[in-house]
Write a protein that holds these residues in place. Structure first.
Motif, PDB file in Angstrom:
ATOM      1  N   LEU A 119       7.278   6.311   3.910  1.00  0.00           N
ATOM      2  CA  LEU A 119       6.259   5.177   3.818  1.00  0.00           C
ATOM      3  C   LEU A 119       6.486   4.368   2.832  1.00  0.00           C
ATOM      4  O   LEU A 119       6.456   3.186   2.703  1.00  0.00           O
ATOM      5  N   SER A 120       6.916   4.921   1.472  1.00  0.00           N
ATOM      6  CA  SER A 120       7.096   4.030   0.574  1.00  0.00           C
ATOM      7  C   SER A 120       8.423   3.181   0.603  1.00  0.00           C
ATOM      8  O   SER A 120       8.635   1.925   0.245  1.00  0.00           O
ATOM      9  N   ASP A 121       9.491   3.720   1.515  1.00  0.00           N
ATOM     10  CA  ASP A 121      10.817   3.025   1.750  1.00  0.00           C
ATOM     11  C   ASP A 121      10.333   1.862   2.490  1.00  0.00           C
ATOM     12  O   ASP A 121      11.009   0.694   2.064  1.00  0.00           O
ATOM     13  N   TRP A 122       9.466   2.197   3.614  1.00  0.00           N
ATOM     14  CA  TRP A 122       9.057   0.900   4.557  1.00  0.00           C
ATOM     15  C   TRP A 122       8.207  -0.024   3.321  1.00  0.00           C
ATOM     16  O   TRP A 122       8.537  -1.355   4.047  1.00  0.00           O
ATOM     17  N   GLU A 123       7.282   0.230   2.760  1.00  0.00           N
ATOM     18  CA  GLU A 123       6.576  -0.612   1.900  1.00  0.00           C
ATOM     19  C   GLU A 123       7.513  -1.336   1.121  1.00  0.00           C
ATOM     20  O   GLU A 123       7.300  -2.619   0.979  1.00  0.00           O
ATOM     21  N   ALA A 124       8.503  -0.930   0.417  1.00  0.00           N
ATOM     22  CA  ALA A 124       9.431  -1.597  -0.250  1.00  0.00           C
ATOM     23  C   ALA A 124      10.278  -2.814   0.398  1.00  0.00           C
ATOM     24  O   ALA A 124      10.463  -3.984   0.074  1.00  0.00           O
ATOM     25  N   SER A 125      10.740  -2.118   1.757  1.00  0.00           N
ATOM     26  CA  SER A 125      11.190  -3.249   2.682  1.00  0.00           C
ATOM     27  C   SER A 125      10.244  -4.402   3.101  1.00  0.00           C
ATOM     28  O   SER A 125      10.480  -5.617   3.003  1.00  0.00           O
ATOM     29  N   LEU A 126       9.007  -4.034   3.439  1.00  0.00           N
ATOM     30  CA  LEU A 126       7.966  -5.324   3.514  1.00  0.00           C
ATOM     31  C   LEU A 126       7.734  -6.224   2.304  1.00  0.00           C
ATOM     32  O   LEU A 126       7.813  -7.193   2.586  1.00  0.00           O
ATOM     33  N   LYS A 147       0.047  -5.540   4.833  1.00  0.00           N
ATOM     34  CA  LYS A 147       0.723  -6.401   4.176  1.00  0.00           C
ATOM     35  C   LYS A 147       0.961  -7.778   4.647  1.00  0.00           C
ATOM     36  O   LYS A 147       1.044  -8.878   3.770  1.00  0.00           O
ATOM     37  N   LEU A 148       1.467  -7.841   5.856  1.00  0.00           N
ATOM     38  CA  LEU A 148       1.738  -9.020   6.332  1.00  0.00           C
ATOM     39  C   LEU A 148       0.378  -9.997   6.662  1.00  0.00           C
ATOM     40  O   LEU A 148       0.620 -11.418   6.170  1.00  0.00           O
ATOM     41  N   SER A 149      -0.611  -9.549   7.027  1.00  0.00           N
ATOM     42  CA  SER A 149      -1.779 -10.240   7.045  1.00  0.00           C
ATOM     43  C   SER A 149      -2.379 -10.615   5.622  1.00  0.00           C
ATOM     44  O   SER A 149      -2.591 -11.971   5.404  1.00  0.00           O
ATOM     45  N   ALA A 150      -2.298  -9.682   4.804  1.00  0.00           N
ATOM     46  CA  ALA A 150      -2.599 -10.193   3.211  1.00  0.00           C
ATOM     47  C   ALA A 150      -1.722 -11.529   2.863  1.00  0.00           C
ATOM     48  O   ALA A 150      -2.215 -12.077   1.950  1.00  0.00           O
ATOM     49  N   ALA A 151      -0.403 -11.393   3.138  1.00  0.00           N
ATOM     50  CA  ALA A 151       0.242 -12.553   2.953  1.00  0.00           C
ATOM     51  C   ALA A 151       0.239 -13.881   3.504  1.00  0.00           C
ATOM     52  O   ALA A 151       1.031 -14.683   3.411  1.00  0.00           O
ATOM     53  N   GLY A 152      -0.598 -13.912   4.561  1.00  0.00           N
ATOM     54  CA  GLY A 152      -0.870 -14.966   5.398  1.00  0.00           C
ATOM     55  C   GLY A 152      -0.241 -15.316   6.829  1.00  0.00           C
ATOM     56  O   GLY A 152      -0.051 -16.326   7.295  1.00  0.00           O
ATOM     57  N   TYR A 153       0.375 -14.188   7.251  1.00  0.00           N
ATOM     58  CA  TYR A 153       1.100 -13.837   8.531  1.00  0.00           C
ATOM     59  C   TYR A 153       0.092 -13.503   9.420  1.00  0.00           C
ATOM     60  O   TYR A 153      -0.784 -12.437   8.998  1.00  0.00           O
ATOM     61  N   ALA A 154      -0.011 -14.142  10.675  1.00  0.00           N
ATOM     62  CA  ALA A 154      -0.732 -13.590  11.823  1.00  0.00           C
ATOM     63  C   ALA A 154       0.130 -12.900  12.951  1.00  0.00           C
ATOM     64  O   ALA A 154       1.104 -13.624  13.146  1.00  0.00           O
ATOM     65  N   TRP A 155      -0.178 -12.071  13.480  1.00  0.00           N
ATOM     66  CA  TRP A 155       0.263 -11.430  14.576  1.00  0.00           C
ATOM     67  C   TRP A 155       0.007 -12.252  15.666  1.00  0.00           C
ATOM     68  O   TRP A 155      -0.926 -12.913  15.817  1.00  0.00           O
TER      69      TRP A 155
END
Length: 398
Positions: free
Chosen positions: A183-190, A241-249
């Motif tokens: 999960l931490s690997d994936w967080e780093a990629s995000l 993370k994407l939502s917090a960064a301003g991206y919407a699904w």
């Protein structure tokens, strides 16, 4: 070619997909119709361009009278940027000659970050490309190694900067759930993807297909698949993370900074618009329409022969590259509509279901898969939990 092809349907957009089947190496997880240099059987990249243009000419003859310009064009693969920018530009010019490009058309190419330069991206932009989608996949070296991705992670940032300098919109593609990925690997990629500030992010759960090298490794016990609960945690982390960064699904696996930055070509697939697929193994779809004589014509889907050599030989002989065709009934279309439209953030009307499902809708709301307020208003909209269990929701509604 289907008789429906020459009958216009102004209510639906027309897209063009161009499949470039070449890759420098075949990644271990890939089950797409792609070929490394040793696998092409004498087919060449130069010959591919000639064959693809010949198929476009055939499409122009078949669709004479349709009259629709292409609203979107998408170059996928494989690695389209295995072709040089001049070749990609000539293929786009072939689209212009065959169908024309609608005003404001979206033109996308996928790209490996190692396969572009500032000059090649500038050439693409000047020839009419508007968007580039980089296969980032991960920012973690050991994850990329497991995926057998060959690009240098540090090249992604440079490629994104070059694309922006050329005036291109930018998307990055990520994969989560790779064997050995934490999960931490994936967080780093995000975090790395968000730091690039792309216009669009795609994040796909890895599916290990039986016929791939990775499938063989899994079968032999050399790797261990990430469990579904961890993949769900990874998806929820991406959404947070994407939502917090301003991206919407806007679709289960896709996020954009604004509605205008959504991939219009893929949205057209999910909304069952029409498209012509050019290239080896490419699929095409034309929905129901009425001929100029008033005859009702059904929807059809067809696909080309897969191998680049067979594709080239067919077209060189003046033959259609079509390999298979599937007529689609009204029931087929209704079922596919649920499978595709339910994935969108706009949801789908309850009235569009093939048959009433009040009990199943109520159950899905109670289980937290569908938004209850939207359902009462007549729209089926997946919740975050529903996005994780989208396939189960589709089965319940069909």
């Amino acid at each position: 070619m289907p008789a429906a092809a020459s009958s216009p349907h102004p209510a639906r957009d027309l897209g063009v997909y161009i499949h470039v089947p070449f890759c420098r190496v075949r990644c271990g997880y890939c089950d797409f119709n792609t070929y490394a240099p040793s696998e092409v059987g004498g087919a060449t990249r130069e010959g591919y361009v000639e064959s693809a243009l010949a198929e476009m000419a055939l499409a122009g003859r078949v669709m004479a009278g349709d009259g629709r310009a292409a609203s979107t064009v998408f170059f996928g693969g494989g690695t389209p940027t295995m072709l040089d920018a001049a070749a990609l530009s000539s293929l786009l010019e072939g689209v212009r000659t065959t169908w024309g490009l609608a005003r404001g058309a979206e033109v996308t190419t996928e790209a490996n970050p190692d396969s572009v330069t500032p000059e090649s991206l500038a050439t693409l932009a000047s020839s009419g490309f508007t968007r580039v989608s980089f296969g980032m996949q991960s920012a973690v070296p050991h994850v990329l190694a497991t995926l057998e991705r060959t690009h240098d992670p540090s090249n992604v940032g440079r490629a994104v900067a070059w694309a922006r300098e050329a005036g291109l919109a930018v998307s990055v593609d990520l994969i989560y759930g790779t064997p050995g990925e934490s999960l931490s690997d994936w967080e780093a990629s995000l975090d790395a993807a968000i730091a690039l500030s792309p216009d669009h992010v795609s994040a796909y759960a890895l599916v290990i297909e039986p016929g791939t090298r990775m499938g063989a490794q899994l079968r032999r016990g050399q790797i261990e698949a990430v469990d579904l609960d961890t993949q769900a945690d990874m998806y929820e982390l991406a959404e947070a993370k994407l939502s917090a960064a301003g991206y919407a699904w806007y679709e289960v696996s896709n996020w954009a900074r604004s509605p205008e930055q959504a991939c219009r070509h893929n949205v057209a697939y999910w909304r069952s618009q029409d498209w012509w697929g050019v290239g080896p193994g490419a699929h095409s779809y034309l929905g129901p329409r009425v001929s100029p004589s008033g005859e009702e014509l059904g929807a059809e889907r067809w696909s080309n022969v897969k191998h680049p050599r067979a594709y080239a030989d067919r077209l060189a002989a003046g033959e259609s590259p079509e390999a298979e065709r599937e007529p689609l009934t009204a029931d087929d279309l209704a079922l596919e509509s649920v499978m595709l439209r339910l994935r969108l953030a706009e949801g789908m009307p309850v009235a569009a279901l093939p048959s009433p499902r009040p009990t199943e809708i109520a159950r899905l709301v109670a289980e937290g898969l569908l938004d209850g307020r939207e359902a009462l208003a007549g729209t089926l909209l997946l919740t975050l939990k529903g996005r994780l269990l989208a396939d189960a929701a589709v089965r319940a509604l069909t």
